[in-house]
Design an enzyme around this catalytic site. Structure first.
Site: not given
Length: 713
Positions: A106, A351, A381, A453, A484
């Site tokens: 491949y 807390r 691959n 603020k 695929n």
């Protein structure tokens, strides 16, 4: 009953065979070992690795901190271990021999993906075509945000070299050396920002690295001076001799069929995430200090009973910061003075901060290990098994560990940001912050000073965007490449989104850190002003309440202790701008002390020489004449560095962070009287965090921690 190579399970049930202790073929043992020790120690190791000048790679021991260091284009240089040359050559030779022998493999003799039924004997031409058709990315003008950041590209180059060095990919060692030379010369190929699904690896972006190596006309790189250069100029700058590479069979596929772009960016992201997680722990402790919180929430027994290691460590780190803290000693005294001054328990943002941060740290740590395995994996691959003389067709290019790890990391980052916003919101709200002014306003006139603020609004914006980014990427998979690649990891997309999340958390951390330093300075002013108020009131009381008109001792002198109690109970910033105003609580409460004494004085109130009530007007008149000046003098002394009472922060383990922000970065205490804005100051912190300058002061806060909670006693 017996089991071959095993033993019968303890309950004796037939058919259930439990394997005997043996080696670790499934790698679970190694994965478990990697999680031993504290998270802080691991971060310290990362920082040390990041600062090493040489990154020597051989395929199996690359660390995310090393990737981050090379990505940053600093001093770190890359060197390929010569021990890898022979095995890399062996796999390359095997591919050439295989093709010459007519073996059908491949990507060597076949087409690609869904069209792998096609065949060719022109191996080199096939690789050139692979690079051509994968050059499908779009760059726009090159300045409009369609180019992958250079740091991510450099990370990808390093990771791809490392994975190919293991000798299972069929590529020449010389190509890997050339890519390393580009890295060391700070010559960075231009890769498209988008276009990969990290399934058959990061095909499209990696093809542009291959395009530069092979001298494609459309290949562009960024030179060290920031200019754009073509492939020939890039090779010249990097000192690569011999011209461009003519690809041999499998070499193009070896370069593009891997997860390096997604995992490379993930590495840089996780280096930042681990440090920001430690910062969040320390900032939570500083939050407790400036809020006059109760350190009981860090007690080890609480967390030991919950069992989660991330929570236990987060609590232990906060406990260490708070142990011996001058703020905690002062808060304890305030609580003893009047237990009803604040709720019995602190709110959840303080807390439960260990319980909240602990799981996020565990997630980030697990993701770090997953990505570290990925960058040391062979992920293309087919794989060339020289020892068995075969090409293995599989799917290691599937970048699922990246997509999943980055989704999880991003969710953890969003959770850290949410906690930080909750803490920030409490800090700027005078209903919750235990005596600090609204918006942390630092000026003398609260009607012309709105402090943080705007910063709180910005924090809400950051937090909202961060929560949106917390949504997963990996549930948006589309079937690709003629069905695929019908499942794909979206690893790079998830890494990119996590990188965005890191940027936002840095913004939030910078804003919160500046606000905490403002709160530290306000506590310093508060303590000095309160001391000045006490001194002034006592002076006035002695002058106006101690004796009567004949010089005899007056019963009103017994009010002094109660007057001091009222001063202690009243928040300084509730009256500091106009202390004698009857609209503010101080004068009312001081008067009430005298009135209560008068009511208890009985018949003596009818005698002018023994009446307490008759003293009220004189007492208040004298206060109006002296108290505003005393408060102003105390504030001015703090501002010019001559305060009677030093800041408590210098006696705390969190001091290195404060010193870093105020002294090293030169940020200032913010007031409405001055023109400097919060954004100007927090931007200094943001730039410093982006440059990694916060790391040393952060770790200095924890330099004495031995890695264990305090003993339960």
């Amino acid at each position: 009953m017996e089991c071959e190579n095993g033993r019968v399970s303890a309950n004796g049930m037939s058919g259930l065979c439990v394997a005997a202790p043996r080696a670790d073929p499934l790698n679970w043992g190694k994965a478990t070992e990697e999680m031993t020790g504290s998270h802080l120690d691991e971060v310290k190791r990362m920082v040390a690795e990041y600062r090493q000048p040489l990154v020597k790679i051989e395929g199996a021991s690359l660390r995310i901190a090393q990737v981050a260091a090379v990505a940053a284009a600093g001093e770190a240089r890359v060197e390929l271990d010569e021990s890898a040359r022979e095995r890399v050559k062996a796999s390359s030779d095997w591919v050439m021999n295989s093709m010459m022998n007519g073996t059908d493999s491949y990507g060597v003799t076949t087409g690609f993906g869904a069209t792998s039924h096609r065949r060719t004997k022109e191996g080199g031409a096939l690789q050139r075509e692979l690079i051509r058709f994968l050059n499908a990315g779009a760059f726009g003008t090159g300045t409009d945000g369609h180019v992958l950041p250079a740091e991510a590209t450099r990370a990808a180059m390093l990771v791809r070299i490392n994975t190919l060095l293991q000798g299972y990919s069929g590529i020449r060692f010389e190509i890997l050396e050339a890519i390393a030379k580009l890295l060391n010369a700070n010559v960075t190929p231009c890769l498209p920002l988008r276009g990969t699904i990290t399934a058959s690896g990061d095909l499209v972006p990696l093809s542009y690295i291959a395009g530069l190596v092979t001298g494609r006309e459309n290949a562009v790189a960024v030179a060290p001076d920031g200019s754009k250069v073509n492939a020939a100029e890039a090779f010249k700058i990097a000192g690569i001799q011999g011209g461009f590479f003519e690809l041999q069979p499998k070499e193009g596929l070896a370069m593009v069929n891997g997860t390096a772009v997604g995992s490379g960016l993930a590495s840089t992201v996780l280096f930042e995430a681990n440090i920001l997680a430690i910062l969040a722990e320390v900032l939570s402790a500083v939050f407790c200090e400036v809020m006059n919180g109760k350190p009981e929430y860090t007690d080890h027994l609480t967390h030991k009973l919950k069992h989660h290691p991330g929570q236990i460590e987060a609590a232990a780190i906060m406990e260490h910061i708070l142990e011996g803290s001058s703020y905690m000693k002062h808060a304890k005294k305030l609580g003893e003075l009047d237990p009803l001054m604040k709720p019995k328990q602190d709110r959840y943002a303080l807390r439960t901060s260990p319980q909240w941060l602990g799981p996020q740290i565990e997630v980030i740590r697990a993701a770090t290990k997953s990505i570290e395995r990925e960058i040391n994996s062979v992920n293309d691959n087919p794989l060339i098994d020289v020892s068995r003389g075969k090409a293995l067709h599989g799917g290691n290019f599937q970048g699922t560990p990246i997509g999943v790890s980055m989704d999880n990391t991003r969710l953890a980052i969003a959770a850290i940001g949410k906690l930080m916003f909750a803490q920030f919101s409490e800090l700027v709200n005078d209903f919750y912050n235990n005596g600090l002014p609204s918006n942390l306003s630092g000026g003398r006139n609260p009607s012309l000073d709105y402090g943080f603020k705007g910063a709180e609004i910005a924090m809400a914006s950051y937090c909202s965007e961060l929560q949106f980014l917390g949504n997963p990427v990996t549930n948006h998979v589309q079937s690709a490449e003629q069905h695929n690649q019908d499942v794909n990891s979206l690893g790079l997309i998830s890494s990119r989104k996590t990188d965005e999340a890191i940027d936002i958390l840095k913004l939030m951390s910078s804003t919160f850190l500046i606000a905490l330093c403002q709160a530290v300075d306000l506590r310093h002013i508060e303590e000095n002003v309160k001391s000045a108020v006490k001194s002034c009131v006592m002076t006035v009381a002695k002058k106006t309440l101690s004796t009567n008109s004949t010089g005899d001792l007056h019963v009103a002198r017994f009010c002094e202790k109660d007057l001091l109690k009222e001063i202690d109970r009243e928040a300084v910033f509730a009256y500091a701008d106009d202390p004698c105003s009857h609209n503010y609580p101080l004068m009312k409460k001081l008067r009430n002390v005298l009135v209560e004494r008068a009511l208890a004085n009985g018949a003596a109130e009818f005698n002018a020489d023994t009446s307490v009530f008759a003293k009220v007007a004189q007492f208040e008149e004298e206060l109006r004449a002296t108290l505003p000046g005393a408060i102003e003098a105390a504030r001015a002394a703090v501002e010019n560095g001559t305060a009677a009472i030093p800041s408590r922060i210098t006696e705390c383990r969190s001091y290195p962070l404060y010193r870093f922000v105020r002294e090293e970065l030169g940020t200032k205490y913010l007031t409405g009287e001055k023109t400097r804005s919060p954004g100007e100051e927090l931007n200094k912190v943001l730039v410093a965090i982006n440059e990694g300058k916060h790391i040393d002061p952060l770790l200095e806060c924890l330099k004495e921690w031995n890695g264990e909670p305090l003993p339960i006693c």
